[in-house]
Design a protein around this motif. Structure first.
Motif, mmCIF file in Angstrom:
data_model
loop_
_atom_site.group_PDB
_atom_site.id
_atom_site.type_symbol
_atom_site.label_atom_id
_atom_site.label_comp_id
_atom_site.label_asym_id
_atom_site.label_seq_id
_atom_site.Cartn_x
_atom_site.Cartn_y
_atom_site.Cartn_z
ATOM 1 N N MET A 1 108.790 35.242 38.847
ATOM 2 C CA MET A 1 108.133 35.441 37.639
ATOM 3 C C MET A 1 108.104 34.168 36.827
ATOM 4 S SD MET A 1 107.250 38.452 37.365
ATOM 5 C CE MET A 1 106.967 38.987 39.051
ATOM 6 N N ARG B 1 106.131 31.678 33.447
ATOM 7 C CA ARG B 1 105.454 31.738 32.165
ATOM 8 C C ARG B 1 104.321 30.696 32.138
ATOM 9 N NH1 ARG B 1 108.880 29.093 29.185
ATOM 10 N NH2 ARG B 1 108.267 29.903 27.082
ATOM 11 N N ARG C 1 97.853 35.678 37.848
ATOM 12 C CA ARG C 1 98.904 36.593 39.112
ATOM 13 C C ARG C 1 99.272 35.492 40.158
ATOM 14 N NH1 ARG C 1 94.808 40.700 37.235
ATOM 15 N NH2 ARG C 1 95.841 41.641 35.552
ATOM 16 N N ASP D 1 102.180 33.923 39.922
ATOM 17 C CA ASP D 1 103.190 35.119 39.587
ATOM 18 C C ASP D 1 103.737 35.111 37.994
ATOM 19 O OD1 ASP D 1 103.826 36.195 41.976
ATOM 20 O OD2 ASP D 1 105.297 34.403 42.664
ATOM 21 N N VAL D 2 102.762 34.619 37.365
ATOM 22 C CA VAL D 2 102.774 34.700 35.869
ATOM 23 C C VAL D 2 102.949 36.093 35.237
ATOM 24 C CG1 VAL D 2 101.637 34.237 33.484
ATOM 25 C CG2 VAL D 2 101.650 32.534 35.435
ATOM 26 N N ASP D 3 103.960 36.334 34.377
ATOM 27 C CA ASP D 3 104.059 37.559 33.737
ATOM 28 C C ASP D 3 104.246 37.613 32.436
ATOM 29 O OD1 ASP D 3 106.642 36.367 33.861
ATOM 30 O OD2 ASP D 3 107.409 38.409 34.135
ATOM 31 N N GLU D 4 104.194 36.382 31.808
ATOM 32 C CA GLU D 4 104.287 35.893 30.694
ATOM 33 C C GLU D 4 103.473 34.729 30.175
ATOM 34 O OE1 GLU D 4 108.529 35.410 29.847
ATOM 35 O OE2 GLU D 4 108.019 34.577 27.640
ATOM 36 N N PHE E 1 100.014 41.276 30.704
ATOM 37 C CA PHE E 1 101.078 40.263 30.453
ATOM 38 C C PHE E 1 101.671 40.449 29.253
ATOM 39 C CE2 PHE E 1 97.321 38.488 33.027
ATOM 40 C CZ PHE E 1 98.069 37.853 34.125
#
Ligand code: VGL
Ligand code: ZN
Length: 179
Positions: free
Chosen positions: A1, A3, A115, A118-121, A145
């Motif tokens: 994950m 940022r 994505r 792997d960005v989730d934030e 996000f």
């Protein structure tokens, strides 16, 4: 994950003296640079409003705004106070007539790119609070996000007084964090 930092439209035309100068818009440069350099982000994205000369949002076409951020003009360039060394990617938006292009996700492949990394934030900052920052933050939430808006590193247009604060409240109401 991972940022990502999204630096929204820190361009000459949105800073004082520009075609759509936001009051105090230049004041956010130090905080934007600090976030980009020392924020520990995995990916730093800078967006540019990047309009055709006859964009629908311009007054001559019956739109809301004076002509601004016309592609390939000095006004559309990133502001010189923005440190480019940590910017991984520049995303141009509003490139087609027929859409305002306020959001960095509108008509771009930014969501896929995030994505892919792997960005989730995401943390969103820049100009202007009540237009491109707001729409970018709301679309990021819609896309799934986690979103934080760095309020001290934004400035509003405020066509109506209070628009900036209302924009931040809309972001909170949609599930975003404003700090
Ligand atoms: C913006 C108005 C028109 C912005 C862009 O960057 O917030 N505002 N185009
Ligand atoms: Zn625009």
């Amino acid at each position: 994950m991972a940022r990502a930092l999204i630096l929204v439209d820190f361009q000459n035309d949105f800073t004082p003296g520009g075609a759509l100068g936001v009051e105090g818009g230049d004041e956010v440069s130090a905080r934007l640079n600090e976030l980009a350099i020392a924020g520990g982000f995995d990916l730093v994205v800078a967006t540019r409003d990047w309009h055709p000369p006859d964009h629908d949002s311009f007054h001559p076409q019956g739109g809301t705004w004076p002509e601004h951020a016309v592609a390939q003009t000095p006004g559309a360039e990133l502001h010189p106070a923005l440190d480019r060394t940590r910017i991984d990617l520049v995303v141009d938006k509003g490139t087609e007539s027929g859409t305002d292009g306020y959001s960095a996700f509108d008509g771009t492949d930014l969501a896929e790119t995030l994505r892919h990394h792997d960005v989730d934030e995401v943390v969103v900052a820049g100009l202007a609070t009540d237009y491109c920052v707001k729409h970018t933050a709301l679309d990021a939430l819609d896309a799934g996000f986690a979103v934080t808006v760095e309020a001290a590193a934004t400035r509003p247009v405020e066509r109506e007084p209070g628009d900036g604060e209302r924009a931040l409240q809309e972001i909170r109401d949609a599930g975003g964090c404003v700090r």
